[in-house]
Design a protein around this motif. Structure first.
Motif, PDB file in Angstrom:
ATOM      1  N   ALA A 124       0.677  -1.355  -0.084  1.00 50.89           N
ATOM      2  CA  ALA A 124      -0.105  -0.044   0.143  1.00 50.89           C
ATOM      3  C   ALA A 124       1.107   1.203  -0.041  1.00 50.89           C
ATOM      4  O   ALA A 124       1.828   1.142   0.840  1.00 50.89           O
ATOM      5  CB  ALA A 124      -0.868  -0.042   1.140  1.00 50.89           C
ATOM      6  N   GLY A 125       0.646   2.210  -0.890  1.00 46.06           N
ATOM      7  CA  GLY A 125       1.228   3.434  -0.871  1.00 46.06           C
ATOM      8  C   GLY A 125       2.268   3.432  -2.131  1.00 46.06           C
ATOM      9  O   GLY A 125       2.695   4.546  -2.710  1.00 46.06           O
ATOM     10  N   ASP A 126       2.413   2.101  -2.648  1.00 45.93           N
ATOM     11  CA  ASP A 126       3.484   2.266  -3.871  1.00 45.93           C
ATOM     12  C   ASP A 126       2.861   2.466  -5.337  1.00 45.93           C
ATOM     13  O   ASP A 126       1.694   2.383  -5.302  1.00 45.93           O
ATOM     14  CB  ASP A 126       4.099   0.592  -3.996  1.00 45.93           C
ATOM     15  N   VAL A 127       3.685   2.968  -6.130  1.00 46.87           N
ATOM     16  CA  VAL A 127       3.230   3.236  -7.290  1.00 46.87           C
ATOM     17  C   VAL A 127       3.736   2.108  -8.270  1.00 46.87           C
ATOM     18  O   VAL A 127       4.715   1.576  -8.192  1.00 46.87           O
ATOM     19  CB  VAL A 127       3.846   4.423  -8.011  1.00 46.87           C
ATOM     20  N   ILE A 128       2.733   1.374  -8.842  1.00 44.38           N
ATOM     21  CA  ILE A 128       2.952   0.166  -9.707  1.00 44.38           C
ATOM     22  C   ILE A 128       4.045   0.496 -10.756  1.00 44.38           C
ATOM     23  O   ILE A 128       3.734   1.503 -11.578  1.00 44.38           O
ATOM     24  CB  ILE A 128       1.710  -0.294 -10.375  1.00 44.38           C
ATOM     25  N   PRO A 129       5.258  -0.165 -10.832  1.00 43.00           N
ATOM     26  CA  PRO A 129       6.147   0.182 -11.607  1.00 43.00           C
ATOM     27  C   PRO A 129       6.109  -0.192 -13.017  1.00 43.00           C
ATOM     28  O   PRO A 129       6.872   0.549 -13.913  1.00 43.00           O
ATOM     29  CB  PRO A 129       7.153  -0.446 -10.737  1.00 43.00           C
ATOM     30  N   ALA A 130       5.443  -1.350 -13.298  1.00 42.26           N
ATOM     31  CA  ALA A 130       5.210  -1.547 -14.722  1.00 42.26           C
ATOM     32  C   ALA A 130       3.885  -2.324 -14.951  1.00 42.26           C
ATOM     33  O   ALA A 130       3.261  -2.708 -13.915  1.00 42.26           O
ATOM     34  CB  ALA A 130       6.528  -2.412 -15.128  1.00 42.26           C
ATOM     35  N   ASP A 131       3.449  -2.758 -16.100  1.00 38.49           N
ATOM     36  CA  ASP A 131       2.372  -3.560 -16.326  1.00 38.49           C
ATOM     37  C   ASP A 131       2.580  -4.982 -15.834  1.00 38.49           C
ATOM     38  O   ASP A 131       3.431  -5.507 -15.960  1.00 38.49           O
ATOM     39  CB  ASP A 131       1.826  -3.582 -17.622  1.00 38.49           C
ATOM     40  N   GLY A 132       1.358  -5.616 -15.152  1.00 36.85           N
ATOM     41  CA  GLY A 132       1.694  -6.954 -14.692  1.00 36.85           C
ATOM     42  C   GLY A 132       0.305  -7.473 -14.328  1.00 36.85           C
ATOM     43  O   GLY A 132      -0.520  -7.068 -14.633  1.00 36.85           O
ATOM     44  N   GLU A 133       0.623  -8.715 -13.736  1.00 34.82           N
ATOM     45  CA  GLU A 133      -0.745  -9.505 -13.411  1.00 34.82           C
ATOM     46  C   GLU A 133      -0.570  -9.704 -11.751  1.00 34.82           C
ATOM     47  O   GLU A 133       0.505 -10.365 -11.510  1.00 34.82           O
ATOM     48  CB  GLU A 133      -0.853 -10.665 -14.199  1.00 34.82           C
ATOM     49  N   THR A 182      -6.226  -8.712  -1.827  1.00 33.33           N
ATOM     50  CA  THR A 182      -6.964  -8.033  -2.497  1.00 33.33           C
ATOM     51  C   THR A 182      -6.476  -7.012  -2.994  1.00 33.33           C
ATOM     52  O   THR A 182      -6.489  -5.906  -1.774  1.00 33.33           O
ATOM     53  CB  THR A 182      -8.555  -8.036  -2.307  1.00 33.33           C
ATOM     54  N   LEU A 183      -6.017  -6.152  -3.897  1.00 32.53           N
ATOM     55  CA  LEU A 183      -5.541  -4.839  -4.011  1.00 32.53           C
ATOM     56  C   LEU A 183      -6.599  -3.869  -4.520  1.00 32.53           C
ATOM     57  O   LEU A 183      -7.395  -4.298  -5.303  1.00 32.53           O
ATOM     58  CB  LEU A 183      -4.356  -5.032  -5.180  1.00 32.53           C
ATOM     59  N   TYR A 184      -6.453  -2.816  -4.114  1.00 34.21           N
ATOM     60  CA  TYR A 184      -7.354  -1.469  -4.396  1.00 34.21           C
ATOM     61  C   TYR A 184      -6.339  -0.512  -5.135  1.00 34.21           C
ATOM     62  O   TYR A 184      -5.439  -0.108  -4.464  1.00 34.21           O
ATOM     63  CB  TYR A 184      -8.098  -1.058  -3.487  1.00 34.21           C
ATOM     64  N   VAL A 202      -3.520   1.772  -3.015  1.00 36.12           N
ATOM     65  CA  VAL A 202      -4.382   2.363  -1.886  1.00 36.12           C
ATOM     66  C   VAL A 202      -4.409   1.434  -0.514  1.00 36.12           C
ATOM     67  O   VAL A 202      -4.574   1.640   0.477  1.00 36.12           O
ATOM     68  CB  VAL A 202      -5.412   3.249  -2.305  1.00 36.12           C
ATOM     69  N   GLN A 203      -4.691  -0.032  -0.999  1.00 40.02           N
ATOM     70  CA  GLN A 203      -4.759  -0.950   0.075  1.00 40.02           C
ATOM     71  C   GLN A 203      -4.378  -2.176  -0.573  1.00 40.02           C
ATOM     72  O   GLN A 203      -4.607  -2.655  -1.626  1.00 40.02           O
ATOM     73  CB  GLN A 203      -6.314  -0.906   0.393  1.00 40.02           C
ATOM     74  N   GLY A 204      -3.702  -2.989   0.472  1.00 44.19           N
ATOM     75  CA  GLY A 204      -3.253  -4.466   0.025  1.00 44.19           C
ATOM     76  C   GLY A 204      -1.963  -4.276  -0.062  1.00 44.19           C
ATOM     77  O   GLY A 204      -1.230  -3.448  -0.253  1.00 44.19           O
TER      78      GLY A 204
END
Length: 314
Positions: free
Chosen positions: A185-194, A200-202, A232-234
């Protein structure tokens, strides 16, 4: 000569003994069907990751494969080729419809029809202003996303080295396709992924899609996460599937900076219809010019004013 036939009761006993020796086929029961379904379910369940250790063992790249993967897919960076604000504004006056409206405005000015000149000019400026506002806003959103990614310099990934699982912090631009990244939580997604395992991520993807409500991952139809979204969560494991300019935000940035606009099938259909309307309008204008000038002998000014009206109406 007397022939002795076998006794009927002996034949019956013989057939009964043969039926006992040959087992009859059994009809499948509900229990059999249930067992088959359970077996299929268990086979499918075996493919699912249920623990962190399983995720680390199943996914992640070999350390020795990283250079080849980076050479194949490129670095996880988006090259900055920003268009100036002036260029974005000028581009609003290009295209089929803006060109026709500009021609109508110039023609009104030549004929000294200043009221039409002012109205058509206002239409052109308002249309350009709306287009500039939206394109500039999109460009600022992409720049903001890139800034967020730059602010977080490293990301935790799990790779393999000679069969051993290693936990390393790598720079965001050094991520490769196949990396197993761990996000919180709080991280910015660094690349596209699965998403492959975890809570459960929000995801807040307002800067990417405009949707203000966080998106739930995994959901019934999606397990993907997009570069630039904010968690924001998970927390959980994400298998990287695209990096750099091959990501969704990367492709959008390249198209924005190069001036190219990707079009949906609906937009292509609308543009095709507009082109047909323009072609039809020009044909009607040509017919009117011939009829009113050559046949009826009307004044050139009146004919041109009619042409301006047709162009604006189109």
């Amino acid at each position: 000569m007397v022939t002795v036939s076998p006794r009927p009761d002996a034949a019956v006993r013989g057939s009964e003994e043969q039926e006992k020796r040959e087992p009859s086929p059994r009809t499948a029961t509900k229990e059999d069907t249930k067992d088959t379904l359970d077996t299929k379910h268990d086979a499918k369940a075996e493919d699912k990751v249920t623990t962190k250790d399983q995720a680390k063992e199943k996914y992640g790249v070999e350390l020795g494969e990283v250079p080849a993967l980076r050479q194949k897919h490129g670095a996880n960076v988006i090259k900055e080729q920003k268009r100036s604000k002036l260029w974005i504004l000028v581009s609003q006056f290009t295209g089929t419809m803006p060109t026709m409206i500009t021609a109508a405005m110039i023609l009104s000015g030549v004929l000294e029809d200043w009221i039409s000149f002012a109205i058509i000019g206002a239409m052109l400026v308002i249309n350009a202003g709306i287009g500039f506002y939206h394109e500039n806003r999109a460009a600022d959103a992409l720049e903001k996303v890139e800034g967020q990614l730059t602010a977080k310099e490293t990301v935790q990934v799990f790779r393999k080295c000679k069969g051993e699982i290693i936990d390393v912090d790598v720079k965001v631009e050094e991520l490769v396709v196949g990396d197993l990244a761990y996000v919180r939580a709080g991280d910015v997604i660094p690349a596209d992924g699965e998403w492959v395992f975890g809570d459960t991520l929000y995801l807040n993807e307002a800067s990417l899609t405009g949707e203000t409500r966080p998106r739930k991952v995994p959901s019934t139809d999606r397990v993907d996460v997009l570069k630039g979204g904010t968690l924001v969560q998970g927390e959980g494991f994400v298998l990287i599937s695209a990096v750099g300019e091959k990501t969704v935000v990367g492709e959008a940035s390249v198209a924005m900076n190069s001036g190219e606009k990707s079009q949906s099938p609906l937009e292509k259909a609308i543009l095709g219809t507009v082109n047909w309307i323009v072609a039809g309008t020009l044909l009607v204008v040509a017919v009117i010019l011939v009829i009113q000038l050559a046949v009826r002998g009307e004044s050139t000014r009146d004919v041109l004013l009619s042409v301006v009206g047709l162009i604006v109406a189109a």
